[in-house]
Design a protein around this motif. Structure first.
Motif, PDB file in Angstrom:
ATOM      1  N   TYR A 113       0.808  -1.216   0.000  1.00  0.00           N
ATOM      2  CA  TYR A 113       0.000   0.000   0.000  1.00  0.00           C
ATOM      3  C   TYR A 113       0.842   1.267   0.000  1.00  0.00           C
ATOM      4  CZ  TYR A 113      -3.076   3.689   1.728  1.00  0.00           C
ATOM      5  OH  TYR A 113      -3.747   4.872   1.894  1.00  0.00           O
ATOM      6  N   ASN A 114       1.952   1.252   0.722  1.00  0.00           N
ATOM      7  CA  ASN A 114       2.772   2.457   0.848  1.00  0.00           C
ATOM      8  C   ASN A 114       3.738   2.645  -0.305  1.00  0.00           C
ATOM      9  OD1 ASN A 114       2.381   1.416   4.006  1.00  0.00           O
ATOM     10  ND2 ASN A 114       1.966   3.576   3.632  1.00  0.00           N
ATOM     11  N   ASN A 115       3.393   2.069  -1.438  1.00  0.00           N
ATOM     12  CA  ASN A 115       4.090   2.278  -2.710  1.00  0.00           C
ATOM     13  C   ASN A 115       5.541   1.814  -2.714  1.00  0.00           C
ATOM     14  OD1 ASN A 115       1.847   3.440  -4.131  1.00  0.00           O
ATOM     15  ND2 ASN A 115       2.131   5.296  -2.931  1.00  0.00           N
ATOM     16  N   GLY A 116       6.442   2.527  -2.083  1.00  0.00           N
ATOM     17  CA  GLY A 116       7.859   2.192  -2.170  1.00  0.00           C
ATOM     18  C   GLY A 116       8.255   0.951  -1.405  1.00  0.00           C
ATOM     19  N   TYR A 117       7.343   0.384  -0.618  1.00  0.00           N
ATOM     20  CA  TYR A 117       7.665  -0.771   0.209  1.00  0.00           C
ATOM     21  C   TYR A 117       7.288  -2.055  -0.519  1.00  0.00           C
ATOM     22  CZ  TYR A 117       8.362   2.651   3.869  1.00  0.00           C
ATOM     23  OH  TYR A 117       8.817   3.718   4.600  1.00  0.00           O
ATOM     24  N   LEU A 118       8.281  -2.879  -0.808  1.00  0.00           N
ATOM     25  CA  LEU A 118       8.071  -4.089  -1.590  1.00  0.00           C
ATOM     26  C   LEU A 118       8.103  -5.329  -0.723  1.00  0.00           C
ATOM     27  CD1 LEU A 118      10.507  -3.474  -4.602  1.00  0.00           C
ATOM     28  CD2 LEU A 118       8.076  -2.872  -4.460  1.00  0.00           C
ATOM     29  N   ILE A 119       7.404  -6.357  -1.203  1.00  0.00           N
ATOM     30  CA  ILE A 119       7.599  -7.715  -0.692  1.00  0.00           C
ATOM     31  C   ILE A 119       8.287  -8.496  -1.795  1.00  0.00           C
ATOM     32  CG2 ILE A 119       6.460  -9.857  -0.020  1.00  0.00           C
ATOM     33  CD1 ILE A 119       4.368  -8.195   1.397  1.00  0.00           C
ATOM     34  N   THR A 120       9.473  -8.965  -1.503  1.00  0.00           N
ATOM     35  CA  THR A 120      10.262  -9.716  -2.478  1.00  0.00           C
ATOM     36  C   THR A 120      10.034 -11.211  -2.290  1.00  0.00           C
ATOM     37  OG1 THR A 120      12.173  -9.911  -1.004  1.00  0.00           O
ATOM     38  CG2 THR A 120      12.020  -7.909  -2.367  1.00  0.00           C
ATOM     39  N   PRO A 121      10.440 -12.029  -3.257  1.00  0.00           N
ATOM     40  CA  PRO A 121      10.328 -13.478  -3.072  1.00  0.00           C
ATOM     41  C   PRO A 121      11.013 -13.964  -1.796  1.00  0.00           C
ATOM     42  CG  PRO A 121      10.781 -12.985  -5.367  1.00  0.00           C
ATOM     43  CD  PRO A 121      10.898 -11.693  -4.628  1.00  0.00           C
ATOM     44  N   GLY A 122      12.184 -13.415  -1.496  1.00  0.00           N
ATOM     45  CA  GLY A 122      12.896 -13.827  -0.292  1.00  0.00           C
ATOM     46  C   GLY A 122      12.145 -13.485   0.983  1.00  0.00           C
ATOM     47  N   MET A 123      11.528 -12.309   1.015  1.00  0.00           N
ATOM     48  CA  MET A 123      10.756 -11.908   2.196  1.00  0.00           C
ATOM     49  C   MET A 123       9.556 -12.830   2.398  1.00  0.00           C
ATOM     50  SD  MET A 123      10.630  -7.786   1.734  1.00  0.00           S
ATOM     51  CE  MET A 123      12.125  -6.794   1.647  1.00  0.00           C
ATOM     52  N   LEU A 124       8.862 -13.147   1.316  1.00  0.00           N
ATOM     53  CA  LEU A 124       7.684 -14.003   1.426  1.00  0.00           C
ATOM     54  C   LEU A 124       8.088 -15.408   1.874  1.00  0.00           C
ATOM     55  CD1 LEU A 124       4.649 -14.264   1.100  1.00  0.00           C
ATOM     56  CD2 LEU A 124       4.996 -14.788  -1.321  1.00  0.00           C
ATOM     57  N   GLU A 125       9.148 -15.926   1.300  1.00  0.00           N
ATOM     58  CA  GLU A 125       9.598 -17.260   1.692  1.00  0.00           C
ATOM     59  C   GLU A 125      10.055 -17.278   3.151  1.00  0.00           C
ATOM     60  OE1 GLU A 125      11.171 -20.617  -0.860  1.00  0.00           O
ATOM     61  OE2 GLU A 125      12.969 -19.432  -0.440  1.00  0.00           O
ATOM     62  N   ASN A 126      10.724 -16.224   3.592  1.00  0.00           N
ATOM     63  CA  ASN A 126      11.148 -16.152   4.987  1.00  0.00           C
ATOM     64  C   ASN A 126       9.962 -16.122   5.938  1.00  0.00           C
ATOM     65  OD1 ASN A 126      13.879 -16.184   4.357  1.00  0.00           O
ATOM     66  ND2 ASN A 126      14.090 -13.943   4.401  1.00  0.00           N
ATOM     67  N   ALA A 127       8.864 -15.491   5.516  1.00  0.00           N
ATOM     68  CA  ALA A 127       7.670 -15.444   6.360  1.00  0.00           C
ATOM     69  C   ALA A 127       7.072 -16.832   6.564  1.00  0.00           C
ATOM     70  CB  ALA A 127       6.631 -14.502   5.747  1.00  0.00           C
ATOM     71  N   PHE A 128       7.229 -17.697   5.556  1.00  0.00           N
ATOM     72  CA  PHE A 128       6.758 -19.083   5.690  1.00  0.00           C
ATOM     73  C   PHE A 128       7.775 -19.962   6.407  1.00  0.00           C
ATOM     74  CE2 PHE A 128       3.820 -18.004   2.169  1.00  0.00           C
ATOM     75  CZ  PHE A 128       2.650 -18.571   2.674  1.00  0.00           C
ATOM     76  N   GLY A 129       9.030 -19.544   6.445  1.00  0.00           N
ATOM     77  CA  GLY A 129      10.066 -20.338   7.085  1.00  0.00           C
ATOM     78  C   GLY A 129      10.357 -21.613   6.323  1.00  0.00           C
ATOM     79  N   SER A 130      10.702 -22.671   7.040  1.00  0.00           N
ATOM     80  CA  SER A 130      11.045 -23.948   6.407  1.00  0.00           C
ATOM     81  C   SER A 130       9.817 -24.764   6.033  1.00  0.00           C
ATOM     82  CB  SER A 130      11.936 -24.774   7.340  1.00  0.00           C
ATOM     83  OG  SER A 130      11.257 -25.038   8.568  1.00  0.00           O
ATOM     84  N   TYR A 131       8.652 -24.291   6.428  1.00  0.00           N
ATOM     85  CA  TYR A 131       7.376 -24.941   6.115  1.00  0.00           C
ATOM     86  C   TYR A 131       7.204 -25.056   4.600  1.00  0.00           C
ATOM     87  CZ  TYR A 131       2.181 -25.154   6.082  1.00  0.00           C
ATOM     88  OH  TYR A 131       0.863 -25.475   5.878  1.00  0.00           O
ATOM     89  N   ASN A 132       6.617 -26.151   4.140  1.00  0.00           N
ATOM     90  CA  ASN A 132       6.529 -26.399   2.695  1.00  0.00           C
ATOM     91  C   ASN A 132       5.105 -26.601   2.185  1.00  0.00           C
ATOM     92  OD1 ASN A 132       7.952 -26.769   0.186  1.00  0.00           O
ATOM     93  ND2 ASN A 132       7.501 -28.960   0.314  1.00  0.00           N
ATOM     94  N   GLN A 133       4.136 -26.743   3.075  1.00  0.00           N
ATOM     95  CA  GLN A 133       2.781 -27.129   2.684  1.00  0.00           C
ATOM     96  C   GLN A 133       1.916 -25.883   2.460  1.00  0.00           C
ATOM     97  OE1 GLN A 133       1.712 -30.846   4.497  1.00  0.00           O
ATOM     98  NE2 GLN A 133      -0.420 -30.204   4.744  1.00  0.00           N
ATOM     99  N   TYR A 134       2.282 -25.118   1.422  1.00  0.00           N
ATOM    100  CA  TYR A 134       1.535 -23.892   1.162  1.00  0.00           C
ATOM    101  C   TYR A 134       1.491 -23.591  -0.329  1.00  0.00           C
ATOM    102  CZ  TYR A 134       6.091 -21.401   0.838  1.00  0.00           C
ATOM    103  OH  TYR A 134       7.347 -20.969   0.502  1.00  0.00           O
ATOM    104  N   CYS A 135       0.522 -22.754  -0.695  1.00  0.00           N
ATOM    105  CA  CYS A 135       0.331 -22.335  -2.080  1.00  0.00           C
ATOM    106  C   CYS A 135       0.270 -20.813  -2.129  1.00  0.00           C
ATOM    107  CB  CYS A 135      -0.967 -22.919  -2.636  1.00  0.00           C
ATOM    108  SG  CYS A 135      -1.399 -22.349  -4.305  1.00  0.00           S
ATOM    109  N   CYS A 136       1.004 -20.222  -3.069  1.00  0.00           N
ATOM    110  CA  CYS A 136       0.944 -18.779  -3.309  1.00  0.00           C
ATOM    111  C   CYS A 136       0.333 -18.517  -4.678  1.00  0.00           C
ATOM    112  CB  CYS A 136       2.336 -18.160  -3.249  1.00  0.00           C
ATOM    113  SG  CYS A 136       3.097 -18.193  -1.621  1.00  0.00           S
ATOM    114  N   ILE A 137      -0.628 -17.607  -4.724  1.00  0.00           N
ATOM    115  CA  ILE A 137      -1.308 -17.212  -5.954  1.00  0.00           C
ATOM    116  C   ILE A 137      -1.033 -15.726  -6.145  1.00  0.00           C
ATOM    117  CG2 ILE A 137      -3.532 -17.045  -7.136  1.00  0.00           C
ATOM    118  CD1 ILE A 137      -4.512 -19.238  -5.092  1.00  0.00           C
ATOM    119  N   LEU A 138      -0.216 -15.389  -7.139  1.00  0.00           N
ATOM    120  CA  LEU A 138       0.328 -14.034  -7.261  1.00  0.00           C
ATOM    121  C   LEU A 138      -0.135 -13.387  -8.558  1.00  0.00           C
ATOM    122  CD1 LEU A 138       3.888 -15.239  -6.287  1.00  0.00           C
ATOM    123  CD2 LEU A 138       2.186 -14.254  -4.739  1.00  0.00           C
TER     124      LEU A 138
END
Length: 227
Positions: A113-138
């Motif tokens: 929302y704040n325009n200049g603030y991004l979520i990168t692939p690395g940030m999203l993956e870090n939020a899930f941690g080592s967990y693997n049982q998830y789906c992302c729809i982008l």
């Protein structure tokens, strides 16, 4: 053909019947930013994308309403999104879904929302941690950067990392999300089936848009709550 490693074998008169097992609980975070802090950056239909995915997960896939977190417009800050993803329960008995719709940066990150603030692939993956049982729809421009740079879960993007993702007035949705929702309207589905349905139909409607995936889950990733 992929076969699920999460299965039970029942032997009847010498024949092995494979029955898939399912997660006990399903959780989702649905993000859609139509109205950005800078009105110049508004993204039509992105809020509808998040709402439609939330509704189909509840009404067709059996998700509990309390297990879904929807972040629309000003709610969808970088910190709020990453916190919501990080707070989803993650263990062998849960499956998590994350969806986003809005603008993508030239490097493929999701613009919050704040325009200049991004979520990168690395940030999203870090939020899930080592967990693997998830789906992302982008569903954002350049979103193909995510399946190319995430090593866990099932990641599907609306386009490649050098392409634009389109929304249409006639659909009142992003094109890719429109077909994802159509696939999820079939009860009892899984991530691979959703992507295989949405991918060719998206490209058939927008010839310059080629959805991508990264399948890092060992088997079919079921997205429905078994009744």
């Amino acid at each position: 053909m992929k076969k699920s490693i999460y299965s039970i074998l029942i032997f009847v008169t010498g024949l092995a019947i494979v029955l898939p097992t399912y997660s006990m609980d399903f959780y989702a975070v649905c993000v859609g930013i139509k109205d950005y802090a800078d009105p110049y950056n508004d993204c039509p239909y992105a809020d509808y994308d998040a709402q439609d995915i939330r509704e189909v997960l509840i009404n067709k896939q059996g998700y509990a309403t309390g297990n879904l977190n929807i972040l629309i417009n000003s709610q969808a800050t970088k910190d709020a999104i990453l916190s919501a993803v990080g707070n989803m329960p993650k263990n062998s008995s849960t499956t998590c879904v994350y969806s986003d719709a809005g603008h993508g940066s030239c490097t493929g990150g999701f613009i919050t929302y704040n325009n200049g603030y991004l979520i990168t692939p690395g940030m999203l993956e870090n939020a899930f941690g080592s967990y693997n049982q998830y789906c992302c729809i982008l569903d954002h421009c350049k979103s193909g950067a995510f399946p190319k740079n995430m090593d866990h879960g099932f990641i599907m993007s609306a386009c490649d990392d050098d392409e634009l993702a389109y929304g249409l007035y006639t659909l009142q949705n992003g094109v890719f999300t429109h077909y994802v929702v159509a696939a999820l309207n079939s009860t009892g589905t899984y991530a691979e089936k959703v992507f295989d349905y949405a991918k060719p139909r998206t490209t058939n409607m927008i010839s310059s848009q080629h959805p991508k995936k990264s399948d890092n889950y060992p088997g079919y990733l079921y997205l429905f709550h078994k009744p």
